[in-house]
Design a protein around this motif. Structure first.
Motif, PDB file in Angstrom:
ATOM      1  N   UNK A  69      47.947  75.512  30.967  1.00 47.36           N
ATOM      2  CA  UNK A  69      49.070  75.647  31.575  1.00 47.36           C
ATOM      3  C   UNK A  69      49.481  77.106  31.340  1.00 47.36           C
ATOM      4  N   UNK A  70      49.900  77.807  32.527  1.00 52.09           N
ATOM      5  CA  UNK A  70      50.227  79.142  32.647  1.00 52.09           C
ATOM      6  C   UNK A  70      51.641  79.653  33.038  1.00 52.09           C
ATOM      7  N   UNK A  71      51.999  80.547  32.474  1.00 48.65           N
ATOM      8  CA  UNK A  71      53.321  81.032  32.890  1.00 48.65           C
ATOM      9  C   UNK A  71      53.038  81.858  34.307  1.00 48.65           C
ATOM     10  N   UNK A  72      53.836  81.695  35.333  1.00 46.81           N
ATOM     11  CA  UNK A  72      53.631  82.509  36.633  1.00 46.81           C
ATOM     12  C   UNK A  72      54.949  83.022  36.923  1.00 46.81           C
ATOM     13  N   UNK A  73      54.780  84.177  37.878  1.00 44.14           N
ATOM     14  CA  UNK A  73      55.902  84.717  38.281  1.00 44.14           C
ATOM     15  C   UNK A  73      56.529  84.345  39.414  1.00 44.14           C
ATOM     16  N   UNK A  74      55.883  83.352  40.280  1.00 45.33           N
ATOM     17  CA  UNK A  74      56.479  82.724  41.649  1.00 45.33           C
ATOM     18  C   UNK A  74      55.669  81.368  41.705  1.00 45.33           C
ATOM     19  N   UNK A  75      56.456  80.380  42.056  1.00 53.00           N
ATOM     20  CA  UNK A  75      55.713  79.119  42.678  1.00 53.00           C
ATOM     21  C   UNK A  75      55.735  78.272  41.362  1.00 53.00           C
ATOM     22  N   UNK A  76      55.195  77.239  41.405  1.00 51.66           N
ATOM     23  CA  UNK A  76      55.081  76.476  40.410  1.00 51.66           C
ATOM     24  C   UNK A  76      56.145  75.701  39.983  1.00 51.66           C
ATOM     25  N   UNK A  77      56.486  75.302  38.695  1.00 49.57           N
ATOM     26  CA  UNK A  77      57.440  74.489  38.276  1.00 49.57           C
ATOM     27  C   UNK A  77      58.580  75.240  37.499  1.00 49.57           C
ATOM     28  N   UNK A  78      59.648  75.106  37.902  1.00 49.36           N
ATOM     29  CA  UNK A  78      61.027  75.982  36.881  1.00 49.36           C
ATOM     30  C   UNK A  78      61.015  75.110  35.696  1.00 49.36           C
ATOM     31  N   UNK A  79      61.330  75.864  34.566  1.00 48.46           N
ATOM     32  CA  UNK A  79      61.313  75.496  33.044  1.00 48.46           C
ATOM     33  C   UNK A  79      62.324  76.424  32.492  1.00 48.46           C
ATOM     34  N   UNK A  80      62.713  75.919  31.278  1.00 45.75           N
ATOM     35  CA  UNK A  80      63.618  76.743  30.227  1.00 45.75           C
ATOM     36  C   UNK A  80      62.883  76.650  28.929  1.00 45.75           C
ATOM     37  N   UNK A  81      62.964  77.942  28.368  1.00 43.51           N
ATOM     38  CA  UNK A  81      61.819  77.843  27.041  1.00 43.51           C
ATOM     39  C   UNK A  81      62.692  77.449  25.862  1.00 43.51           C
ATOM     40  N   UNK A  82      62.267  76.380  25.102  1.00 43.79           N
ATOM     41  CA  UNK A  82      62.885  75.753  23.949  1.00 43.79           C
ATOM     42  C   UNK A  82      62.561  76.661  22.756  1.00 43.79           C
ATOM     43  N   UNK A  83      61.108  77.042  22.575  1.00 39.18           N
ATOM     44  CA  UNK A  83      60.763  77.735  21.346  1.00 39.18           C
ATOM     45  C   UNK A  83      59.317  78.410  21.823  1.00 39.18           C
ATOM     46  N   UNK A  84      59.287  79.592  21.104  1.00 41.17           N
ATOM     47  CA  UNK A  84      57.984  80.267  21.281  1.00 41.17           C
ATOM     48  C   UNK A  84      57.396  80.780  19.671  1.00 41.17           C
ATOM     49  N   UNK A  85      56.208  80.526  19.692  1.00 44.13           N
ATOM     50  CA  UNK A  85      55.461  80.878  18.422  1.00 44.13           C
ATOM     51  C   UNK A  85      54.534  81.759  18.729  1.00 44.13           C
ATOM     52  N   UNK A  86      54.494  82.930  17.715  1.00 44.95           N
ATOM     53  CA  UNK A  86      53.461  83.914  17.655  1.00 44.95           C
ATOM     54  C   UNK A  86      52.412  83.587  16.842  1.00 44.95           C
ATOM     55  N   UNK A  87      50.920  83.303  17.455  1.00 45.24           N
ATOM     56  CA  UNK A  87      49.912  83.005  16.600  1.00 45.24           C
ATOM     57  C   UNK A  87      48.797  84.143  16.540  1.00 45.24           C
ATOM     58  N   UNK A  88      49.235  85.321  16.591  1.00 43.18           N
ATOM     59  CA  UNK A  88      48.161  86.373  16.402  1.00 43.18           C
ATOM     60  C   UNK A  88      47.777  86.578  17.610  1.00 43.18           C
ATOM     61  N   UNK A  89      46.504  86.113  18.125  1.00 41.56           N
ATOM     62  CA  UNK A  89      45.860  86.602  19.472  1.00 41.56           C
ATOM     63  C   UNK A  89      46.532  85.767  20.736  1.00 41.56           C
TER      64      UNK A  89
END
Length: 365
Positions: free
Chosen positions: A300-320
């Motif tokens: 699954x990728x984050x894209x600038x345009x197109x695709x499916x709209x969504x809202x971020x629920x949480x984001x976890x930093x895992x190093x790389x």
């Protein structure tokens, strides 16, 4: 059944007697093993063929029968049906102390009143090996696990990881035909667990010893195994290399247990499934109608345009990388794995797209 892959041998660079005497391993076979506890059947005709020198993990949730299978192999439990073969010989009626196996348990089980060297030599002395020879071989085994410099200490003077290394040396010192590991790392902290996991694999490769490893930790199994047998309710759902299990799970159960996935709705059309605007190939049996689709975060990728709209629920930093959970406009929760440089915050509006990778599906409940 998938053919066993060749064992990857490492060059021997030591005069350690264990390495010098290392063989090519012993074939292990479970043939139709049935095990009952009273009216409850915990193993349902288990069949498994392990090649000489192969490292095979039995992976599954608690209660799936993996430890019972290991105990039957060790002779600690008597099967109600079927046979266990070591090197082509049926050992089903042979007691544990005559099966020529080494076993490491979750608990270290060291004798607190004995020095490390004496704990390691214990099995040899019980076999009437001369004391001087037993201590020499125990020293070789401790050197193999990197603890020969602690030979005169007592168990209470060691860390948990060091005590487990002593238990491993004790299992190896008798030069068994087969090594059995029953969740030996689960009591250790995360960093030590990874270090010892990798050390066990290194030693196993150098010795070429057939090894059966029981774990509920998928990361451990994926990291060290030649093949993995995923168990569920006393049966093997799939056996294959780590790559085969992760990329081509044979059942929804394997897809759910091995690796991380999001369940998203789709419509099956034979060998493909429609998910939002994408048509994805199905890994496994064909499907028609409404299904649930297992989508890996890395697909699954984050894209600038197109695709499916969504809202971020949480984001976890895992190093790389980051792993972000989003909720689509139709209410579906999807995990996205993306570069750490793509930073998002709670409640950000984003768009996601799916890679056209094979997916596993299961009928919609």
């Amino acid at each position: 059944m998938t053919s066993p892959i060749p064992v990857r041998a490492l060059p021997r660079t030591s005069e350690n007697s264990l390495l010098a005497d290392a063989g090519s391993g012993t074939r292990v076979e479970f043939r139709g093993i049935v095990k009952d506890y009273g009216a409850t059947r915990v193993l349902h005709g288990l069949d498994l063929d392990i090649a000489p020198g192969e490292f095979v993990s039995l992976l599954g949730p608690s209660g799936c029968g993996k430890t019972t299978a290991l105990r039957v192999l060790a002779g600690l439990e008597q099967a109600n049906g079927g046979a266990v073969l070591l090197g082509g010989t049926d050992v089903s009626g042979v007691p544990t102390n005559r099966r020529d196996i080494g076993m490491v348990f979750q608990s270290y089980s060291l004798f607190p009143h004995l020095r490390v060297i004496d704990n390691t030599a214990f099995g040899l002395l019980r076999r009437k090996v001369a004391k001087a020879e037993a201590l020499r071989r125990a020293g070789d085994a401790l050197a193999l696990v990197g603890l020969d410099h602690l030979a005169d200490r007592f168990p209470h003077q060691l860390s948990g990881g060091q005590q487990q290394r002593v238990a491993l040396a004790r299992a190896l010192v008798t030069e068994p035909r087969v090594l059995l590991l029953d969740e030996p790392l689960s009591a250790l902290d995360a960093k030590v667990r990874v270090q010892l996991r990798d050390e066990i694999r290194r030693i196993q490769l150098r010795l070429g010893i057939t090894t059966v490893f029981v774990t509920h930790d998928q990361e451990e199994a994926l990291a060290v195994s030649d093949r993995i047998a995923v168990m569920n309710a006393g049966r093997i759902e799939q056996i294959g290399t780590p790559e085969e299990l992760y990329l081509s799970p044979a059942t929804p159960g394997v897809a759910a247990f091995v690796g991380l996935s999001s369940l998203v709705p789709g419509v099956g059309a034979g060998d493909t499934v429609r998910v939002w605007e994408w048509t994805l190939p199905i890994a496994g049996d064909a499907a028609t109608g409404e299904v649930e689709v297992f989508v890996r975060p890395e697909n699954v990728r984050l894209v600038a345009a197109g695709g499916v709209e969504a809202v971020v629920q949480e984001s976890t930093f895992l190093g790389s990388f980051r792993r972000t959970l989003v909720r689509t406009t139709d209410g579906v929760l999807v995990r996205v794995q993306h570069p750490a440089s793509e930073r998002v915050e709670y409640d950000d509006r984003v768009r996601i797209a799916l890679d056209l990778e094979p997916v596993s599906v299961r009928p919609h409940p």
